[in-house]
Scaffold this motif. Structure first.
Motif, PDB file in Angstrom:
ATOM      1  N   LYS A   4     -58.697 -19.659  58.187  1.00 32.45           N
ATOM      2  CA  LYS A   4     -60.245 -20.333  58.361  1.00 32.45           C
ATOM      3  C   LYS A   4     -61.117 -19.274  58.513  1.00 32.45           C
ATOM      4  O   LYS A   4     -61.980 -19.035  57.798  1.00 32.45           O
ATOM      5  CB  LYS A   4     -60.362 -21.551  59.294  1.00 32.45           C
ATOM      6  CG  LYS A   4     -61.621 -22.127  59.412  1.00 32.45           C
ATOM      7  CD  LYS A   4     -61.810 -23.190  60.387  1.00 32.45           C
ATOM      8  CE  LYS A   4     -63.039 -23.843  60.451  1.00 32.45           C
ATOM      9  NZ  LYS A   4     -64.229 -23.404  59.811  1.00 32.45           N
ATOM     10  N   GLN A   5     -61.077 -18.305  59.385  1.00 29.57           N
ATOM     11  CA  GLN A   5     -61.859 -17.402  59.918  1.00 29.57           C
ATOM     12  C   GLN A   5     -62.193 -16.234  58.634  1.00 29.57           C
ATOM     13  O   GLN A   5     -62.982 -15.823  58.312  1.00 29.57           O
ATOM     14  CB  GLN A   5     -61.179 -16.312  61.076  1.00 29.57           C
ATOM     15  CG  GLN A   5     -61.256 -17.303  62.188  1.00 29.57           C
ATOM     16  CD  GLN A   5     -60.696 -16.513  63.358  1.00 29.57           C
ATOM     17  OE1 GLN A   5     -59.725 -16.093  63.157  1.00 29.57           O
ATOM     18  NE2 GLN A   5     -61.185 -16.553  64.652  1.00 29.57           N
ATOM     19  N   ASP A   8     -64.274 -18.042  56.072  1.00 27.55           N
ATOM     20  CA  ASP A   8     -65.592 -17.769  56.684  1.00 27.55           C
ATOM     21  C   ASP A   8     -66.201 -16.506  56.362  1.00 27.55           C
ATOM     22  O   ASP A   8     -67.190 -16.345  55.934  1.00 27.55           O
ATOM     23  CB  ASP A   8     -65.629 -18.008  57.893  1.00 27.55           C
ATOM     24  CG  ASP A   8     -65.248 -19.501  58.410  1.00 27.55           C
ATOM     25  OD1 ASP A   8     -65.635 -20.496  57.496  1.00 27.55           O
ATOM     26  OD2 ASP A   8     -65.171 -19.817  59.534  1.00 27.55           O
ATOM     27  N   ASN A  89     -62.635 -24.962  53.281  1.00 30.02           N
ATOM     28  CA  ASN A  89     -62.436 -24.782  55.028  1.00 30.02           C
ATOM     29  C   ASN A  89     -62.554 -26.343  55.514  1.00 30.02           C
ATOM     30  O   ASN A  89     -61.993 -26.594  56.780  1.00 30.02           O
ATOM     31  CB  ASN A  89     -63.526 -24.159  55.491  1.00 30.02           C
ATOM     32  CG  ASN A  89     -63.087 -22.788  55.923  1.00 30.02           C
ATOM     33  OD1 ASN A  89     -61.776 -22.540  56.017  1.00 30.02           O
ATOM     34  ND2 ASN A  89     -63.777 -21.804  56.364  1.00 30.02           N
ATOM     35  N   GLU A  90     -63.526 -27.353  54.659  1.00 28.83           N
ATOM     36  CA  GLU A  90     -63.529 -28.463  55.398  1.00 28.83           C
ATOM     37  C   GLU A  90     -62.299 -29.517  54.964  1.00 28.83           C
ATOM     38  O   GLU A  90     -61.669 -30.389  55.754  1.00 28.83           O
ATOM     39  CB  GLU A  90     -64.832 -29.349  54.475  1.00 28.83           C
ATOM     40  CG  GLU A  90     -65.961 -28.855  55.186  1.00 28.83           C
ATOM     41  CD  GLU A  90     -66.287 -28.938  56.440  1.00 28.83           C
ATOM     42  OE1 GLU A  90     -66.035 -30.143  57.054  1.00 28.83           O
ATOM     43  OE2 GLU A  90     -66.609 -27.841  57.095  1.00 28.83           O
TER      44      GLU A  90
END
Length: 107
Positions: A4-5, A8, A89-90
């Protein structure tokens, strides 16, 4: 850094390029490293085409003598990629139409 990071970070770098219409070799190098680790992960298979597209964009950016022109040329793609990274990511399931399905055409 977890998946996830990394997503992002990639999203942030692409969004910055979209908004400023500029890019540095350092940004493309950083994105290349993030993409390399994402390709090793088991992520939503609907996103594999987008990874391939972003990877091609990053390779072109690393080799380009006019990175800012490349960014301006890919403005619509940058918008779509940022949105697809957000959807990934969602965890919403379908992220994009696969690259192979649309024969490399922009949508």
């Amino acid at each position: 850094m977890d998946v996830k990071q990394r997503i992002d970070l990639l999203q942030s770098l692409l969004d910055h390029q979209k908004k400023t219409e500029t890019a540095s070799i350092e940004e493309f190098t950083k994105m290349d490293g993030v993409l390399a680790t994402l390709r090793e992960e088991s992520i939503n298979e609907n996103f594999l085409g987008t990874i391939q597209e972003i990877h091609t964009y990053v390779e072109n950016g690393r080799e380009s003598s006019n990175r800012n022109e490349l960014v301006r040329h890919h403005h619509l793609n940058l918008s779509r990629w940022v949105e697809e990274l957000h959807l990934l990511n969602e965890g919403g399931g379908k992220v994009t139409i696969d690259y192979e399905q649309r024969k490399g055409r922009e949508i």
